[in-house]
Motif scaffolding. Structure first.
Motif, PDB file in Angstrom:
ATOM      1  N   TYR A 149      -6.238  -0.675   1.718  1.00  0.00           N
ATOM      2  CA  TYR A 149      -5.090   0.022   2.325  1.00  0.00           C
ATOM      3  C   TYR A 149      -5.319   0.011   3.833  1.00  0.00           C
ATOM      4  N   MET A 150      -4.928  -1.092   4.485  1.00  0.00           N
ATOM      5  CA  MET A 150      -5.316  -1.303   5.878  1.00  0.00           C
ATOM      6  C   MET A 150      -4.171  -1.876   6.707  1.00  0.00           C
ATOM      7  N   PRO A 151      -4.222  -1.678   8.013  1.00  0.00           N
ATOM      8  CA  PRO A 151      -3.250  -2.321   8.911  1.00  0.00           C
ATOM      9  C   PRO A 151      -3.561  -3.801   9.065  1.00  0.00           C
ATOM     10  N   VAL A 173      -2.615  -2.636  -0.948  1.00  0.00           N
ATOM     11  CA  VAL A 173      -1.438  -1.771  -0.889  1.00  0.00           C
ATOM     12  C   VAL A 173      -0.962  -1.744   0.555  1.00  0.00           C
ATOM     13  N   PHE A 174       0.282  -2.116   0.772  1.00  0.00           N
ATOM     14  CA  PHE A 174       0.880  -2.151   2.111  1.00  0.00           C
ATOM     15  C   PHE A 174       0.652  -0.828   2.838  1.00  0.00           C
ATOM     16  N   ALA A 175       0.181  -0.907   4.075  1.00  0.00           N
ATOM     17  CA  ALA A 175      -0.204   0.294   4.813  1.00  0.00           C
ATOM     18  C   ALA A 175       0.986   1.154   5.225  1.00  0.00           C
ATOM     19  N   GLY A 176       2.188   0.726   4.891  1.00  0.00           N
ATOM     20  CA  GLY A 176       3.359   1.560   5.116  1.00  0.00           C
ATOM     21  C   GLY A 176       3.744   2.378   3.908  1.00  0.00           C
ATOM     22  N   PHE A 177       3.043   2.184   2.787  1.00  0.00           N
ATOM     23  CA  PHE A 177       3.355   2.929   1.584  1.00  0.00           C
ATOM     24  C   PHE A 177       2.799   4.350   1.657  1.00  0.00           C
ATOM     25  N   SER A 178       3.393   5.206   0.867  1.00  0.00           N
ATOM     26  CA  SER A 178       3.021   6.612   0.840  1.00  0.00           C
ATOM     27  C   SER A 178       1.740   6.841   0.054  1.00  0.00           C
ATOM     28  N   ALA A 179       1.213   8.072   0.177  1.00  0.00           N
ATOM     29  CA  ALA A 179       0.035   8.467  -0.598  1.00  0.00           C
ATOM     30  C   ALA A 179       0.328   8.403  -2.100  1.00  0.00           C
ATOM     31  N   ASP A 180       1.550   8.786  -2.499  1.00  0.00           N
ATOM     32  CA  ASP A 180       1.933   8.701  -3.913  1.00  0.00           C
ATOM     33  C   ASP A 180       1.848   7.259  -4.413  1.00  0.00           C
ATOM     34  N   LEU A 182       0.127   4.772  -3.163  1.00  0.00           N
ATOM     35  CA  LEU A 182      -1.268   4.326  -3.186  1.00  0.00           C
ATOM     36  C   LEU A 182      -1.995   4.871  -4.412  1.00  0.00           C
ATOM     37  N   SER A 183      -1.833   6.153  -4.681  1.00  0.00           N
ATOM     38  CA  SER A 183      -2.548   6.757  -5.818  1.00  0.00           C
ATOM     39  C   SER A 183      -2.093   6.127  -7.139  1.00  0.00           C
ATOM     40  N   GLU A 184      -0.805   5.866  -7.263  1.00  0.00           N
ATOM     41  CA  GLU A 184      -0.283   5.260  -8.484  1.00  0.00           C
ATOM     42  C   GLU A 184      -0.914   3.888  -8.723  1.00  0.00           C
ATOM     43  N   ARG A 185      -1.068   3.112  -7.655  1.00  0.00           N
ATOM     44  CA  ARG A 185      -1.629   1.777  -7.774  1.00  0.00           C
ATOM     45  C   ARG A 185      -3.137   1.823  -8.029  1.00  0.00           C
ATOM     46  N   ILE A 186      -3.817   2.767  -7.396  1.00  0.00           N
ATOM     47  CA  ILE A 186      -5.258   2.922  -7.640  1.00  0.00           C
ATOM     48  C   ILE A 186      -5.523   3.241  -9.106  1.00  0.00           C
ATOM     49  N   MET A 187      -4.732   4.157  -9.643  1.00  0.00           N
ATOM     50  CA  MET A 187      -4.955   4.576 -11.031  1.00  0.00           C
ATOM     51  C   MET A 187      -4.560   3.491 -12.022  1.00  0.00           C
ATOM     52  N   ASP A 188      -3.453   2.807 -11.762  1.00  0.00           N
ATOM     53  CA  ASP A 188      -3.005   1.783 -12.702  1.00  0.00           C
ATOM     54  C   ASP A 188      -4.021   0.649 -12.820  1.00  0.00           C
ATOM     55  N   SER A 189      -4.639   0.277 -11.690  1.00  0.00           N
ATOM     56  CA  SER A 189      -5.611  -0.826 -11.718  1.00  0.00           C
ATOM     57  C   SER A 189      -7.047  -0.342 -11.900  1.00  0.00           C
ATOM     58  N   GLN A 190      -7.227   0.980 -11.999  1.00  0.00           N
ATOM     59  CA  GLN A 190      -8.558   1.559 -12.231  1.00  0.00           C
ATOM     60  C   GLN A 190      -9.564   1.062 -11.184  1.00  0.00           C
ATOM     61  N   CYS A 191      -9.202   1.216  -9.923  1.00  0.00           N
ATOM     62  CA  CYS A 191     -10.058   0.739  -8.829  1.00  0.00           C
ATOM     63  C   CYS A 191     -11.329   1.572  -8.724  1.00  0.00           C
ATOM     64  N   ASP A 340       3.451  -8.988   6.545  1.00  0.00           N
ATOM     65  CA  ASP A 340       2.262  -8.152   6.392  1.00  0.00           C
ATOM     66  C   ASP A 340       1.482  -8.648   5.181  1.00  0.00           C
ATOM     67  N   ILE A 341       0.163  -8.630   5.267  1.00  0.00           N
ATOM     68  CA  ILE A 341      -0.660  -9.088   4.150  1.00  0.00           C
ATOM     69  C   ILE A 341      -0.501  -8.180   2.935  1.00  0.00           C
ATOM     70  N   GLY A 342       0.045  -6.999   3.132  1.00  0.00           N
ATOM     71  CA  GLY A 342       0.326  -6.104   2.011  1.00  0.00           C
ATOM     72  C   GLY A 342       1.375  -6.633   1.051  1.00  0.00           C
ATOM     73  N   TRP A 343       2.077  -7.701   1.435  1.00  0.00           N
ATOM     74  CA  TRP A 343       3.067  -8.339   0.573  1.00  0.00           C
ATOM     75  C   TRP A 343       2.558  -9.714   0.160  1.00  0.00           C
ATOM     76  N   ILE A 344       3.198 -10.306  -0.841  1.00  0.00           N
ATOM     77  CA  ILE A 344       2.747 -11.610  -1.341  1.00  0.00           C
ATOM     78  C   ILE A 344       2.844 -12.683  -0.259  1.00  0.00           C
ATOM     79  N   THR A 345       3.823 -12.598   0.630  1.00  0.00           N
ATOM     80  CA  THR A 345       3.935 -13.597   1.692  1.00  0.00           C
ATOM     81  C   THR A 345       2.671 -13.625   2.533  1.00  0.00           C
ATOM     82  N   GLY A 346       2.129 -12.447   2.824  1.00  0.00           N
ATOM     83  CA  GLY A 346       0.896 -12.391   3.595  1.00  0.00           C
ATOM     84  C   GLY A 346      -0.311 -12.887   2.828  1.00  0.00           C
ATOM     85  N   HIS A 347      -0.353 -12.624   1.521  1.00  0.00           N
ATOM     86  CA  HIS A 347      -1.432 -13.164   0.690  1.00  0.00           C
ATOM     87  C   HIS A 347      -1.426 -14.693   0.729  1.00  0.00           C
TER      88      HIS A 347
END
Length: 683
Positions: A149-151, A173-180, A182-191, A340-347
């Motif tokens: 979760y970085m710029p 996770v795109f650094a413009g996303f909210s805490a909600d 981010l937490s949803e993605r952390i839990m879903d992928s069991q980071c 932004d690398i937070g999206w697939i285009t950046g990947h």
């Protein structure tokens, strides 16, 4: 299929100089390679695979798959039996085998003009190895998921490639996303680990990223998921008292020494402290072709994000090949993708594709309008950018300010322009081509998705005659079709659902942890096909035109209308800077057209303009497309990446106040303003 001949009228061609040296320099050459790619995919991709390093070779068929849910589980396998490491192919191979160690991998351009850093391939390899050792010291191992979760800083690339080097799976996770979010993605992928930064500027706005990261971890704990390790990069703030000062990041011209960064010594770890103590030698973990590479979340129709899973070998080959051929990459190019690398285009087109080709790229932290609307062209001139890739949203934004801010800069280095993210309306295409490219740079209007991994419909700059607004033809290995509602394939000029008949190496493999959702979302509607969720039109010349998401297509009195087509007609009016069209229920027509228009500076919205705009749409498309409602929209609800949230616009059009989650909006205040301006009756 691909037409025998392409039209000579109303199309744009690359100049002769570009065609001379291009990888694919004629339409005939494109067609020859395309037929080989779909008729002999093993041979086509096998030849490309020879350019990469394999620890062990593949065995059996190169590409195996099932796209038909009626015949069993959906699967795609590429190069089964082979093993490799993407980081090794992107860095070690370029440094040691290709002798590119001193070549610039990235010119980092910060948010503030003058914040800059140059990173060579050798330096990037050293830092990636160090951070890979940091991850291992924290117990991260092959197959573990790591949330990032970085710029847009060099360390973001370092972190993702360090994961890849040791076989860990990154989830950015795109650094413009909210805490909600981010937490949803952390839990879903069991980071097992979170990597973040203290904060960053986006234009004038300060984002305290660490506060958001801490909120996300607290939300995870509240739902019973414990993540007790967070590595933080000091991008703006002073280091905590218990660590030494200094950083390998460039000194910011606009630092925030007083930025209050929460610090929990039981959870938080300092990037610099860990990195400075780590060895810069790290053997890569050899991974199987179908081992997970990364998870990237994309919006779902149900509102719950889908964890799109990509795997090692297919994604590597596909991003490398699409980058090389779509941008006609040459060793002396300087390439800039503004995503932004937070999206697939950046990947795919900041990290993996360019580095696999040994390319030099610009990595940009800022925004197009800061400190002024000429920033992008200033950067183009500064680094002598030759290949430039951006979104239609950015182009339309800058169009509002006219040609002067563009023509203030030379831009003579530009050779190829690209667009990504949504269909580009012909007027914006023409402005991009004529004003930005001075009428000499081909535009590659690329259609693809998070799920596809790379470009699937796109021109090749020297080979494909371009039609403004058309994604033109399929990339190699991609077999598109257009279906009607009954699932029948349509031939010739037609409009309907865009699907693909067979896989290409870079297509997603599943929804992480939810194979059932994967099959339901992409394969159950039309068994035997990958369903994109997009509408598409094929014209009499065989060109493909993306008409927008299927849920952005309206059925008005039995006629299927593309909202993108109506939006394009509205934006062609000189008074309209941007438009968004949604459907509103109608007792007779079924659906009516409800249009939101943002006007160019200095223009006043009145009844006369409204009449003009309706007339324009009627003349451009037909009487059936005449808007029922046109609402003045000083602003549109957009995500922080600039994507218009049409879901919210539909609610506003219908007067429904229950908007659901709007935490990802860049500016939520526009919503209330739009409700106040809402059209209650047709005029």
């Amino acid at each position: 299929m691909i037409p025998d001949k392409v039209p000579k009228e109303n199309v744009f061609h690359a100049d002769e100089e570009l065609r001379k040296e291009a990888h694919v320099n004629t339409f005939e050459k494109y067609k020859e390679l395309y037929l080989k790619s779909i008729q002999s995919p093993d041979e086509f991709w096998g030849d490309i695979a020879k350019d990469f390093f394999w620890k062990t070779p593949h065995t059996g068929e190169l590409l195996e798959y099932n796209f038909d849910v009626t015949k069993g589980e959906i699967f795609i396998k590429f190069m089964e039996g082979a093993s490799t490491n993407i980081c090794y192919n992107l860095l070690d191979r370029n440094v040691h085998e290709k002798k590119l160690g001193n070549k610039v991998a990235f010119y980092w351009e910060g948010n503030e003009p003058g914040d800059e850093l140059t990173v060579t391939y050798r330096e990037l390899l050293q830092r990636v190895c160090q951070f890979a050792n940091v991850l291992k010291s924290q117990g991260v191992k092959k197959g573990d998921r790591v949330s990032i979760y970085m710029p847009m800083v060099v360390e973001l690339v370092v972190a993702m490639l360090a994961c890849v080097r040791i076989g860990a799976v990154h989830s950015i996770v795109f650094a413009g996303f909210s805490a909600d979010s981010l937490s949803e993605r952390i839990m879903d992928s069991q980071c097992s680990l979170l990597i973040t930064a203290d904060g960053f500027y986006r234009g004038d706005k300060l984002i305290n990223l660490k506060v958001l990261a801490d909120e996300a971890l607290q939300k995870c704990r509240g739902r019973g998921f414990l993540l007790n390790k967070c590595i933080m990069l000091k991008h703006l703030s002073k280091p905590p008292e218990d660590v030494s000062a200094g950083s390998q990041s460039p000194p910011a011209k606009r630092p925030c020494p007083d930025l209050e960064v929460p610090w929990n010594p039981d959870v938080d770890l300092c990037w610099l402290t860990l990195e400075s103590a780590a060895s810069d030698e790290c053997e890569p973990e050899w991974c199987k072709s179908e081992d997970p590479l990364f998870i990237l979340y994309t919006s779902g129709s149900t509102g719950k994000p889908k964890g799109v899973l990509h795997t090692v070998s297919g994604y590597m080959l596909y991003t490398a090949t699409t980058f090389k051929l779509v941008f006609d990459y040459k060793p002396d190019d300087v390439y800039w993708c503004t995503a932004d690398i937070g999206w697939i285009t950046g990947h795919s087109y900041i990290t993996y594709g360019p580095l696999a080709n040994g390319a030099t790229s610009v990595l940009f932290e800022g925004v197009p309008t800061y400190p002024d609307v000429g920033r992008m062209w200033d950067v183009v001139d500064k680094y002598q950018v030759t290949k430039f890739y951006t979104a239609p949203t950015a182009i339309r934004l800058l169009m509002k300010y006219g040609s002067e801010p563009v023509q203030r800069y030379k831009r003579g280095s530009l050779k190829i322009l690209g667009t990504v993210g949504e269909p580009i309306n012909p007027e914006a295409w023409q402005w991009y081509y004529t004003v930005v490219g001075d009428g000499r740079c081909p535009i590659v209007d690329t259609f693809w998705q998070t799920e596809t991994g790379g470009h699937v419909l796109t021109p090749l700059p020297a080979a494909t005659p371009m039609k403004p607004g058309s994604a033109t033809f399929p990339f190699f290995g991609v077999v598109p079709a257009i279906l009607n509602e009954s699932g029948e394939e349509l031939e010739g000029p037609s409009e309907g659902y865009l699907v693909f008949k067979q896989p290409w190496p870079g297509v997603m493999r599943t929804v992480y942890g939810n194979q059932s959702r994967f099959e339901t979302t992409y394969f159950k509607k039309f068994p035997g096909y990958y369903v994109t969720g997009d509408g598409c039109r094929r014209d009499k010349d065989g060109y493909y035109w993306i008409t927008g998401r299927i849920d952005d297509m309206l059925n008005v009195s039995g006629h299927l209308l593309s909202t993108a087509e109506v939006e394009s007609a509205l934006v062609e009016h000189q008074a309209v800077a941007e438009a968004a069209v949604v459907g509103r229920q109608h007792p007779v027509k079924g659906e009516s057209l409800y249009c939101f228009v943002s006007l160019t500076e200095g223009v006043t919205f009145d009844h006369a303009l409204e009449v003009e705009l309706k007339k324009q749409v009627r003349e451009k498309i037909g009487a059936i497309a005449t808007p029922d409602f046109i609402q003045n929209a000083p602003g549109l609800p957009k995500t922080r990446s600039g994507k218009i949230m049409r879901r919210i616009l539909r609610k506003i059009a219908c007067g429904e106040r229950d908007l659901g989650d709007i935490s990802t909006l860049a500016d939520s205040t526009v919503v209330e303003q739009l409700f106040q301006n809402r059209c209650c009756t047709a005029v």
